[in-house]
Design an enzyme around this catalytic site. Structure first.
Site, PDB file in Angstrom:
ATOM      1  N   HIS A   1     -55.081   9.096  43.398  1.00 41.65           N
ATOM      2  CA  HIS A   1     -55.390  10.510  43.231  1.00 41.65           C
ATOM      3  C   HIS A   1     -56.454  10.650  42.145  1.00 41.65           C
ATOM      4  O   HIS A   1     -56.471   9.877  41.174  1.00 41.65           O
ATOM      5  CB  HIS A   1     -54.160  11.299  42.771  1.00 41.65           C
ATOM      6  CG  HIS A   1     -53.287  11.800  43.866  1.00 41.65           C
ATOM      7  ND1 HIS A   1     -51.942  12.066  43.679  1.00 41.65           N
ATOM      8  CD2 HIS A   1     -53.527  12.118  45.168  1.00 41.65           C
ATOM      9  CE1 HIS A   1     -51.417  12.512  44.796  1.00 41.65           C
ATOM     10  NE2 HIS A   1     -52.359  12.550  45.713  1.00 41.65           N
TER      11      HIS A   1
ATOM     12  N   CYS B   1     -49.467  15.015  36.711  1.00 37.97           N
ATOM     13  CA  CYS B   1     -48.773  15.085  37.995  1.00 37.97           C
ATOM     14  C   CYS B   1     -47.609  16.069  37.951  1.00 37.97           C
ATOM     15  O   CYS B   1     -47.314  16.734  38.944  1.00 37.97           O
ATOM     16  CB  CYS B   1     -48.261  13.707  38.403  1.00 37.97           C
ATOM     17  SG  CYS B   1     -49.533  12.561  38.942  1.00 37.97           S
TER      18      CYS B   1
END
Length: 248
Positions: free
Chosen positions: A148, A242
């Protein structure tokens, strides 16, 4: 862990759930101690990765661009978060292409920086640009440890970022160098310690304490690091950012 969908995850790795809960509470306490409002989304049984709230959406100017997860195990999270956003008064756009929210979409000044290569697709980048009307810059990720964008880059303030160059293709490194010539660069040790999975409010940087080199460089630039240890979450491939969905 019930499943493994990134290089950090191991189904045979033990997780100290009590410690994880304390670490999550320490993160929320750190945000509140620095003047930020924190709201929690109720967990759904069977969706352990739902704790990584950043992947659920991108929110800018009060508009919510939702998610469509790559992994089948995570797809039900989109509905759970959409329910929360709608209860909070937001309309939610459902993307047609695979898109994992702020995991791969990072507002940076006049742009949205958009990661691809492992999860979010380039077609989703086009959807983001059409939805928000903000120039969206595709960045190719090349190292599966940084699957990511928010594991390889974070925004420091309206004008600058921090990132790990080797997580990106050569051409995208050149793009980042052109756009952000004063960026704070991290080395691999910083990146592997989840130092780039950080959240900045423009002055305070909530960061993994293991990223000692990056903490020093940020301090030298005048930022104030706020170390918060989320080591149990690292086992699942996530960290501070996150766990944090920013409502803009």
């Amino acid at each position: 862990m019930r499943y493994a969908i990134n290089p950090w995850m191991r189904t045979d790795a033990p997780v100290d759930t009590a410690l994880a809960a304390r670490q999550w509470e320490a993160l929320t306490a750190a945000y509140r101690a620095h003047g930020h409002t924190v709201e929690a989304v109720a967990p759904v049984p069977g969706l352990p990765d739902m704790v990584f709230a950043a992947n659920s959406a991108l929110v800018m100017a009060g508009r919510v661009f939702g998610s469509l997860f790559h992994a089948p195990q995570r797809r039900p999270e989109s509905t759970a978060y959409e329910t929360w956003f709608k209860a909070a008064g937001f309309d939610v756009y459902r993307p047609e292409s695979v898109c994992e929210g702020e995991g791969d979409l990072v507002p940076a000044g006049p742009y949205v920086l958009a990661g691809t290569g492992f999860r979010t697709t380039p077609a989703a980048h086009q959807e983001v640009q059409e939805f928000f009307g903000v120039p969206t810059i595709s960045l190719q990720l090349v190292d599966p440890h940084f699957y990511h964008l928010d594991t390889a880059l974070f925004v420091l303030d309206e004008e600058n970022i921090a990132y790990y160059p080797e997580a990106f293709s050569p051409g995208c490194r050149e793009v980042l160098a052109r756009l952000f010539p004063r960026a704070v660069l991290a080395d691999r040790d910083d990146a592997m310690a989840f130092g780039l999975n950080s959240v900045s409010d423009g002055r305070h940087v909530f960061i993994a304490p293991q990223a000692t080199g990056l903490i020093g460089r940020l301090t030298d630039r005048g930022y104030v690091p706020v170390p918060v240890d989320l080591s149990e979450f690292h086992k699942a491939g996530g960290g501070i950012k996150c766990c944090t969905q920013e409502i803009r």
